[in-house]
Scaffold this active site. Structure first.
Site, mmCIF file in Angstrom:
data_model
loop_
_atom_site.group_PDB
_atom_site.id
_atom_site.type_symbol
_atom_site.label_atom_id
_atom_site.label_comp_id
_atom_site.label_asym_id
_atom_site.label_seq_id
_atom_site.Cartn_x
_atom_site.Cartn_y
_atom_site.Cartn_z
ATOM 1 C CG HIS A 1 -1.964 -0.796 1.353
ATOM 2 N ND1 HIS A 1 -2.832 -1.281 0.974
ATOM 3 C CD2 HIS A 1 -1.223 -2.535 1.841
ATOM 4 C CE1 HIS A 1 -3.519 -2.910 0.925
ATOM 5 N NE2 HIS A 1 -2.118 -3.332 2.239
ATOM 6 C CB SER B 1 14.542 21.362 -15.714
ATOM 7 O OG SER B 1 14.214 23.213 -15.766
ATOM 8 C CD GLU C 1 9.625 11.364 -15.331
ATOM 9 O OE1 GLU C 1 8.363 12.898 -15.520
ATOM 10 O OE2 GLU C 1 10.549 11.775 -14.780
#
Ligand code: ARG
Length: 456
Positions: free
Chosen positions: A155, A276, A289
C-alpha cells in the site's frame, strides 16, 4: 496498373487508394514476402504448376528483387498497393510474363498471413534477446546487494525490511514469465497458412507440410477458412508486449519513487537522467517515466486489434490490414525502450545508507508478534498485543524498542528481557529464509536458479 484490374473499367479513386494502400507500412515485411514466394515457387514446381526452369527463373528474379530492397534501391510505382503486389510487379518486370505464374493457387490472404507470421517469429526472437539482457542487468545489480537492507512496502506504506537484491529480483521473475509467454506465442505463430488460397484451399497438389517446413514453420494450418483470418498470434504477441510493458512500467514507478531525493534509495546515472530547462537543480528520471507512459500505448495497440477482430464475419476482411501497424508500433516501442531500461538498471547506483536510514522500528512489529507466537500466544492475540505496543510507543513518541519492559509486561507477561533481540533489521530479514523469502540465504538460492535459467 493494379494486379487485379481486369474486371474494372475505371481506375481506383485516388483518395480510396490512399486509404487502401498498406505499402507504406507493410514494406518492412519484404524479406518474409520474398522468402515465402521463393518457397512457394518451389512448392508449385513440385506440384507440376511450374517447370523447373520457370521456377529457377522466378527464384532468380525474386533474389534480385530482394537485393534491390536490401540495397535501398527498390522503386515503388503507383499501383504498388502492398508489399505482395509490389514484389510481384517488380518480379514480372525483371523476368517477364512467367512471373505472373507465381501467384497460381495463392491469394494475398494466405500470403499476408504467412509473411506476418514469419515477421512476428523474428520479432519474438529480438524481444527475447533484449529481455535476456535486462534480466542480466537485474541479476548483476542483485548480486551486489544481497545483504543491503531496505524498506519493503505494501500500500506504499512501510511494511517489513527486505534486501535490495530481493526487490531487484522480483522483476527478474516477471520478465521470466514474459519470456515464457513469448515462447508460447511462438508455438502458435509457427503454423503456416500458405496453401489456403483465398479461403477455400488450393486445387493444386501442393505438399503443404514440406512448404511449411521450408519456411521454418513447425506445422501447417488445418482449416483454410480459419487460416486466412486467424490473427490470434498478432493479438497474443500484442498481449505479451502489453503485459511486459506493464511490468516495465511497475519497475519504472519504483525507480521514479526511489530516486526521489526524499527517499534517495537509488541514483540514476547522469547519462540516463535529464535536466530541466528552467530549474538548474533538477534531475529527472525521464527514461522511467517514458517506460511508464509507453505502457499505455502498448495496451492501446492490443485493445485496438481486439476491437478490430471482434465483429468480423468469416473469413478474410480488409479490416485485418489494421493488424500490422499495431504490431509494428508495439515492437518498435519495445525495442526502443528495452535497451534504455537495461542501461538504466545496469548503471543504477543503490544507496545502502539511505535505504538503511528509511527503516523504522515499526517495520519490526510483525517480528515482535512472531516473538510472542514462539512463546505460545495465538497469532491473532499477539497481533493485538503488538498493536497496543505500537500505539503506546506512538503516544510516548519513542521507537518501539524504547518501550520499557514494564510497559511491555503490562501488555503481555510473555515479554522478557531478550525481547530486545527482535529489534534488529538484519536478523528480521535473515529469519525469512524459506525458499522465496528475502533472507540473503534464500536470495542466494534464487539468484542461483536465475543464473541457471539464463545459462550464466
Ligand atoms: N494488404 C493486405 C493486408 O494487409 C493484404 C491482403 C489483401 N487481400 C485482399 N484480398 N485484398 O491484409
Amino acid at each position: 496498373m493494379t494486379l487485379w484490374g481486369g474486371r474494372f473499367s475505371e481506375p481506383t479513386d485516388e483518395q480510396l487508394r490512399a486509404l487502401n494502400d498498406s505499402i507504406g507500412f507493410d514494406r518492412r515485411m519484404y524479406r518474409q514476402d520474398i522468402a515465402g514466394s521463393i518457397a512457394y515457387a518451389r512448392a508449385i514446381a513440385l506440384a507440376g504448376v511450374l517447370t523447373p526452369d520457370e521456377a529457377d527463373t522466378i527464384i532468380a528474379g525474386l533474389r534480385q528483387v530482394l537485393a534491390e530492397f536490401e540495397a535501398g534501391a527498390f522503386e515503388l510505382k503507383p499501383g504498388d498497393e502492398d508489399i505482395h503486389t509490389a514484389v510481384e510487379r517488380r518480379l514480372t518486370e525483371l523476368v517477364g510474363a512467367v512471373g505472373g505464374k507465381l501467384h497460381t493457387g495463392r491469394s494475398r490472404n494466405d500470403q499476408v498471413g504467412t509473411d506476418f507470421r514469419l515477421w512476428v517469429l523474428d520479432a519474438i526472437s529480438v524481444v527475447d534477446r533484449l529481455l535476456n539482457d535486462l534480466q542480466g542487468a537485474l541479476l548483476g545489480q542483485a548480486e551486489q546487494h544481497i545483504e543491503t537492507l531496505m524498506p519493503g512496502y505494501t500500500h506504499l506504506q512501510p511494511a517489513q525490511p527486505i534486501t535490495a537484491a530481493h526487490w531487484l529480483m522480483s522483476f527478474f521473475w516477471m520478465l521470466a514469465r514474459d519470456r515464457e509467454r513469448l515462447a508460447d506465442v511462438r508455438r502458435r505463430t509457427s503454423v503456416s497458412p500458405l496453401g489456403s488460397g483465398a479461403l477455400a484451399g488450393t486445387p493444386f497438389p501442393i505438399d503443404r507440410d514440406a512448404l511449411a517446413e521450408a519456411l521454418g514453420f513447425h506445422s501447417c494450418s488445418q482449416n483454410s477458412l480459419d487460416a486466412v483470418s486467424d490473427r490470434d498470434f498478432a493479438a497474443e504477441f500484442l498481449f505479451a508486449l502489453a503485459l511486459l510493458g506493464t511490468h516495465l512500467s511497475r519497475l519504472a514507478e519504483d525507480i521514479i519513487l526511489y530516486s526521489n531525493p526524499r527517499l534517495g534509495f537509488i541514483t540514476l546515472d547522469d547519462r540516463y537522467s535529464t535536466g530541466s530547462s528552467l530549474m538548474p537543480q533538477k534531475r529527472n528520471p525521464d527514461p522511467a517515466e517514458l517506460a511508464r507512459g509507453k505502457a499505455g500505448r502498448l495496451i492501446g495497440n492490443l485493445t485496438g486489434l481486439l476491437v478490430t477482430l471482434k465483429g468480423l464475419p468469416s473469413t478474410y476482411n480488409k479490416d485485418l490490414q489494421e493488424d500490422k501497424e499495431a504490431v509494428f508500433d508495439s515492437f518498435d516501442t519495445m525495442t526502443t525502450l528495452l535497451p534504455v531500461i537495461t542501461a538504466v538498471v545496469h548503471t543504477l547506483s543503490l544507496n545502502p545508507n539511505a535505504m538503511r536510514a528509511a527503516l523504522t522500528e515499526d517495520m519490526l512489529a510483525t517480528d515482535l508478534a512472531d516473538y510472542l507466537v514462539k512463546k505460545g500466544l495465538p497469532f491473532r492475540q499477539a497481533h493485538h498485543v503488538v498493536g497496543q505496543a505500537v500505539s503506546e510507543a506512538a503516544r510516548q513518541n519513542v521507537p518501539l524498542s524504547r518501550l520499557s519492559l514494564e510497559v511491555l509486561h503490562g501488555l503481555s507477561p510473555l515479554f522478557e528481557v531478550e525481547v530486545t533481540e527482535v529489534f534488529d533489521f538484519a536478523a528480521s530479514v535473515a529469519r525469512r529464509a524459506a525458499p522465496g523469502g528475502t533472507a540473503p540465504a534464500a536470495v542466494r538460492q534464487q539468484i542461483e536458479a536465475a543464473k541457471q535459467m539464463l545459462g550464466v
